[in-house]
Write an enzyme that holds these catalytic residues in place. Sequence first.
Site, PDB file in Angstrom:
ATOM      1  N   GLU A 237       0.796  -1.230   0.000  1.00 37.70           N
ATOM      2  CA  GLU A 237       0.000   0.000   0.000  1.00 37.70           C
ATOM      3  C   GLU A 237       0.835   1.290   0.000  1.00 37.70           C
ATOM      4  O   GLU A 237       0.686   2.156   0.865  1.00 37.70           O
ATOM      5  CB  GLU A 237      -0.968   0.005   1.186  1.00 37.70           C
ATOM      6  CG  GLU A 237      -1.954  -1.156   1.131  1.00 37.70           C
ATOM      7  CD  GLU A 237      -3.021  -1.115   2.210  1.00 37.70           C
ATOM      8  OE1 GLU A 237      -4.092  -1.696   2.010  1.00 37.70           O
ATOM      9  OE2 GLU A 237      -2.774  -0.495   3.283  1.00 37.70           O
ATOM     10  N   GLU A 357      -6.099  -7.510  -1.375  1.00 37.74           N
ATOM     11  CA  GLU A 357      -6.741  -7.492  -0.054  1.00 37.74           C
ATOM     12  C   GLU A 357      -8.191  -7.072  -0.228  1.00 37.74           C
ATOM     13  O   GLU A 357      -8.472  -6.134  -0.990  1.00 37.74           O
ATOM     14  CB  GLU A 357      -6.068  -6.501   0.899  1.00 37.74           C
ATOM     15  CG  GLU A 357      -4.629  -6.788   1.270  1.00 37.74           C
ATOM     16  CD  GLU A 357      -4.087  -5.761   2.270  1.00 37.74           C
ATOM     17  OE1 GLU A 357      -4.923  -5.093   2.955  1.00 37.74           O
ATOM     18  OE2 GLU A 357      -2.855  -5.610   2.364  1.00 37.74           O
TER      19      GLU A 357
END
Length: 436
Positions: A237, A357
């Site tokens: 991320e 995710e």
Amino acid sequence: MNTHLHNSVHNQFNLMEKLVSILLTTEHHGITRELDVSPRVSLLRCILLASCISVMPPDADEWAVVERRGPHLLESGRPFVVHGFNTYWLMYFAADPATRPTVTAALAEAADAGLNVCRTWAFNDGGYRALQLKPFSYDEDVFQALDFVISEARKHKIRLILSLCNNWKNYGGKAQYVRWGNEAGLDLTSDDDFFTDPTIKSYYKAFVKAVLTRINTITNGAYKDDPTILAWELINEPRCHSDPSGVTLQAWIEEMASYVKSIDPVHLLEIGVEGFYGPSTPELLHVNPDAYSGTVGTDFIRNHRAVGIDLASIHIYSDTWLPHSVEDNHLQFVNTWMQQHIDDAANLLGMPILIGEFGVSLKDGRFGNEFRESFMETVYTIFSSSWKSGVIGGGCLVWQLFPESAEHMDDGYAVIFAKSPSTLNVLSNHSRTLEC
């Protein structure tokens, strides 16, 4: 020549010799004698031999590297679909003999449910049970824990996506790299200096090289040659708030993708971004969950056009991205978010989509297990529909799967099979949907 390939060829050659010996001999009343060989008989036997070899199943120990062909993934020429899960703490638990059995339990439960890929951390920078103690210095015991994770995954036929760094402070991440830089006398003022400072980038490259070239003490093979590893992930991320234009992060992605591929040109590579659209596609900014998402320095289309990137990664957390929305709005967002990224990955990027995710937290009581399962089914349905129609390959990895013995690590998103039999059914049903 690749050692793994050499051994495979050698084994097939030995097998051929044995088959030739059998085909060219006969036994009568316990006495073995060579058969007379004419050109016609010899040719016939060669044809039969070739036929036998071509239909023989591969050795149980043989496992091909998953490859990308356009927007699809293949294993030995057959479609490979990611039906996966996240369990980030596997190396951390494997580093302690008392918690090591939990690693095996997590992989075994996932395999029993039909899951085939696990995304986990191959980093822990500084702190307790650190893999990287400081720049250029690594803990051998923790490295052996990672060896164990890879070996156990192989035993359970689970492939791995190994993330190499964290944008966040958990387990060190870019903040720890910057801290090390300042301790070494650099004058760094932001965690985003991780993406630009030459010294910090040298720390990251050294770590990457140490991991990719690591010789597993259990399997005796280098990580970069191990088909258990599905893909490397540059960083979990990434965001670069100091440069909303995206130029800084883009330069880092291009440099590091090139570096990883210079060491390991075989395995797949993904970035680890959440999927926010950026300045290069202003017409798509409205797809982001909010205006802020387009200013964090990431740029989905541009980022994935970097040479060396194989998989288009996105995450889905509508529970935190849309904190005040009702359940129906969440499912509508999932549909729009996924469909846009699937279309762009297939048509603009020509690469598979990886929902790295996705999940729903039950921690604060806003959502219950029934909604979480509806959320999961929505994600699976959208992906499988696109996959079955031939539009795209790749797959989805739920965040996150825990055995009961790791329940204390639950961040609200954990799916614990022993307590969630209906969620287990959702995962198992998706496995059956993907069967070729």
